[in-house]
Design a protein around this motif. Structure first.
Motif, PDB file in Angstrom:
ATOM      1  N   GLU A 123      59.047  41.447  56.990  1.00 54.38           N
ATOM      2  CA  GLU A 123      59.685  40.396  57.676  1.00 54.38           C
ATOM      3  C   GLU A 123      60.101  40.558  58.882  1.00 54.38           C
ATOM      4  N   ALA A 124      60.570  41.986  59.260  1.00 56.87           N
ATOM      5  CA  ALA A 124      60.977  42.366  60.539  1.00 56.87           C
ATOM      6  C   ALA A 124      59.870  42.389  61.492  1.00 56.87           C
ATOM      7  N   GLU A 125      58.639  42.565  61.019  1.00 58.24           N
ATOM      8  CA  GLU A 125      57.449  42.394  62.010  1.00 58.24           C
ATOM      9  C   GLU A 125      56.793  41.127  61.789  1.00 58.24           C
ATOM     10  N   VAL A 403      46.805  42.677  47.113  1.00 61.32           N
ATOM     11  CA  VAL A 403      45.703  42.588  48.409  1.00 61.32           C
ATOM     12  C   VAL A 403      46.681  42.108  49.462  1.00 61.32           C
ATOM     13  N   GLY A 404      47.856  41.284  49.349  1.00 63.94           N
ATOM     14  CA  GLY A 404      48.791  41.043  50.433  1.00 63.94           C
ATOM     15  C   GLY A 404      49.420  42.279  51.044  1.00 63.94           C
ATOM     16  N   ASN A 414      51.576  37.572  59.734  1.00 63.92           N
ATOM     17  CA  ASN A 414      52.018  36.579  58.734  1.00 63.92           C
ATOM     18  C   ASN A 414      51.132  35.246  59.379  1.00 63.92           C
ATOM     19  N   ASN A 415      50.601  35.325  60.603  1.00 58.91           N
ATOM     20  CA  ASN A 415      49.795  34.409  61.273  1.00 58.91           C
ATOM     21  C   ASN A 415      48.534  34.476  60.987  1.00 58.91           C
ATOM     22  N   THR A 416      47.978  35.177  60.262  1.00 57.17           N
ATOM     23  CA  THR A 416      46.448  35.499  59.999  1.00 57.17           C
ATOM     24  C   THR A 416      46.155  34.212  58.858  1.00 57.17           C
ATOM     25  N   MET A 438      53.485  36.323  51.979  1.00 59.06           N
ATOM     26  CA  MET A 438      53.076  37.097  52.991  1.00 59.06           C
ATOM     27  C   MET A 438      52.029  36.498  53.927  1.00 59.06           C
ATOM     28  N   PHE A 439      51.197  35.482  53.456  1.00 57.37           N
ATOM     29  CA  PHE A 439      50.378  34.883  54.370  1.00 57.37           C
ATOM     30  C   PHE A 439      50.390  33.362  54.145  1.00 57.37           C
ATOM     31  N   PRO A 440      51.178  32.838  54.873  1.00 61.11           N
ATOM     32  CA  PRO A 440      51.428  31.397  54.826  1.00 61.11           C
ATOM     33  C   PRO A 440      50.395  30.553  55.022  1.00 61.11           C
ATOM     34  N   LEU A 441      49.405  30.770  55.912  1.00 62.22           N
ATOM     35  CA  LEU A 441      48.223  30.070  56.272  1.00 62.22           C
ATOM     36  C   LEU A 441      47.103  30.656  55.345  1.00 62.22           C
TER      37      LEU A 441
END
Length: 575
Positions: A123-125, A403-404, A414-416, A438-441
């Motif tokens: 989250e910090a990154e 995997v995440g 998390n913009n991937t 971890m990966f909303p997109l």
């Protein structure tokens, strides 16, 4: 006198090495030996581990034959590694001795606990500007390979197709890429025997349960046209030939060819029967041609797989739309996205015989799934299932959470944009949630298409797999998690398209099992280990085919040439 064939009958005798024989162990003279006063436990008996060690040491010192006991020492070490002779941990609780069984590192699924520990660091990154998606592959690893299939085949080919020696009929079984394997090998065998190939018949598989025919998945017209200068392909047997067999294809002799047969075997055993009868069947035809065959036969395999086989028009149309949508969703990263082949369907989890965090309910569901798809296979006498050993050996399917964790550790933020290629995930709501966190997109074929678009493909697993295959093929990064034909063909296809580099993350699952079981690992240490794993995948991306390798996974140097060589070949040859 044999008819015209592509190779001499004496060529390419392939000899498969025999597996090493099992070492024999002599029974020691001390099997009834009872220890002295040093024993522990009730009645002064020693533990099994202590007895083994004591007898080994005693015998070694008596005979001074250390090397004779090397195999036994090795097996003992492996038993300890697998947890069969695991040591107990003794603790005191309210003055009562409590004995706990210590699990072997990497043998238990503890990834959710690790995720809870590392999530604050992720989250910090979250707003980090750097994304590994933009720098995943070292440009120096792209070695400048270019397709040169036509020149390879033409080295010993004919200027025009000679008269056919007869018709070859094969039956392809399994899923999409198992069928693909059978088709391409059948084209190579037809070329070798100078036979006319009948469009392959697809066998209805009890696991895949897809009734699709060749033309429902692949472009039949394009397939025939692309091979026209090398192999004659027809949609069905001519009527006059079929009449010779009472209009019943089952009356055509079915040759039981052994798996991984050499080119010489086909020339010596199959060709004479083909000439004598005018038509032969080989069913099933899965894995019936050896990996190691002459380079021109490999060239025909390449031509069939990478050029002649393309998906049917309805599949191509929707798949192209899906790729366009993924690119649009990834506009913030230059249209680049990650694709993941996730093998966490119920059948795959059941087949792996691994345990996760579902307790008794999960065990019961997996037993039912194994019995439904593989009746009795896992209940045979002597069959021992050891989930912990499977996990340590890297045989357990990675969960979406794992995997995440791996991808975030490698530096994919998390913009991937992530596309997940999968069937019906086991308990999807539970297991997919952390990956989406971890990966909303994150997209799948169900979210990337409308229900109306996907409706014609529902109930046809091979057609759905073809959609997944295409979206994965065009991703910047492909992640394989469990092996199988899908990733093997995809890695080879990506090497063929991307100048020899697979652009594929193939994780070390043995190492992951240990790391995911490390409850005290620091985020910096975990991240460093993941980035090392990414670099290793980059290095292995341009790997050349070894003698025992598959040209469908490693197309260099049989399907691709260095750019200078390819240019020289193209100046004198054209398709």
């Amino acid at each position: 006198m044999h008819g015209l064939s592509r190779l001499g009958t004496g060529s390419n005798r392939s000899v498969s090495p025999s597996p090493p024989s099992s070492p024999r162990f002599r029974h020691g003279r001390y099997k009834n030996f009872a220890g002295g006063g040093g024993g522990v436990g009730r009645g002064g008996k020693q533990s099994a581990a202590n007895k083994i060690v004591f007898v080994l040491i005693s015998t070694v010192f008596r005979r001074k034959g250390v090397l004779l006991f090397a195999p036994l020492l090795y097996i003992s070490g492996m038993l300890l590694y697998m947890g069969l002779l695991g040591f107990d941990v003794v603790s005191l609780k309210n003055a009562v001795v409590v004995v706990h069984r210590r699990s072997t590192p990497g043998s238990v699924y503890r990834s959710p606990q690790l995720f809870q520990k590392l999530w604050p660091h992720m989250e910090a990154e979250s707003n980090a500007t750097h994304n590994a998606l933009m720098t995943a592959w070292n440009l120096k690893m792209h070695q400048g390979w270019k397709p040169c299939v036509n020149s390879i085949i033409s080295k010993t080919g004919f200027s025009e197709l000679p008269k056919s020696n007869g018709f070859l009929i094969i039956e392809a079984n399994g899923g999409l890429n198992q069928q693909r394997l059978s088709i391409c090998d059948a084209v190579a065998v037809a070329w070798l025997l100078n036979a006319t190939l009948v469009i392959p018949i697809f066998h209805l598989n009890s696991v895949w349960r897809d009734s699709s025919k060749f033309g429902d998945i692949f472009d039949e017209e394009f397939f025939i046209h692309a091979l026209r200068n090398h192999v004659n392909v027809v949609r069905e047997l001519p009527e006059d030939v079929l009449q010779r067999f009472d209009n019943n294809i089952s009356n055509i002799v079915n040759l039981r060819v052994k798996g991984w047969s050499s080119a010489a075997h086909y020339l010596q055993k199959v060709l004479p029967k083909l000439e004598a009868m005018g038509a032969v069947r080989i069913a099933p035809f899965s894995n019936r041609l050896a990996y190691s065959v002459p380079s021109n036969v490999q060239g025909v395999r390449c031509l069939s797989n990478f050029q002649a086989l393309r998906f049917a028009e309805p599949i191509r149309t929707l798949a192209d739309k899906m790729v366009e949508r993924m690119v649009m969703n990834s506009s913030h990263s230059g249209g680049k996205y990650v694709s993941v082949h996730l093998r966490f369907e119920t059948d795959m989890v059941a087949f792996s015989c691994c345990e996760y965090d579902g307790g008794e309910e999960e065990k019961r569901e997996m037993d039912i799934a194994r019995e439904r798809s593989w009746r009795g296979k896992f209940r045979r006498r002597g069959r021992v299932i050891r989930p912990g050993a499977n996990r340590m050996d890297g045989k357990c399917p990675l969960t979406p959470l794992e995997v995440g964790l791996m991808l975030r550790g490698m530096g994919f933020n998390n913009n991937t944009s992530v596309f997940v290629a999968a069937g019906n995930i086991y308990k999807a709501e539970k297991y997919m949630a952390p990956l989406k966190q971890m990966f909303p997109l994150l997209e799948t074929k169900d979210t990337l298409t409308t229900p109306e678009e996907l409706a014609p493909f529902k109930g046809h697993s091979s057609r759905l797999a073809a959609l997944d295959y295409t979206v994965c093929l065009h991703s910047e990064v492909f992640v394989t998690t469990q092996g199988g034909n899908f990733p093997h063909f995809l890695m080879g296809h990506r090497r063929y398209l991307f100048g020899g580099h697979a652009k594929t993350i193939k994780p070390d699952k043995r190492k992951l099992a240990l790391l995911f079981d490390s409850s005290h690992i620091r985020w910096e240490t975990f991240r460093r280990q993941m980035k090392d794993m990414l670099r290793h995948s980059d290095v292995k991306g341009g790997e050349l085919k070894k003698p025992s390798g598959s040209v469908y996974t490693f197309p260099m140097p049989d399907c691709l040439c260095k750019q200078t060589e390819a240019a020289a070949n193209e100046s004198s040859l054209s398709f």
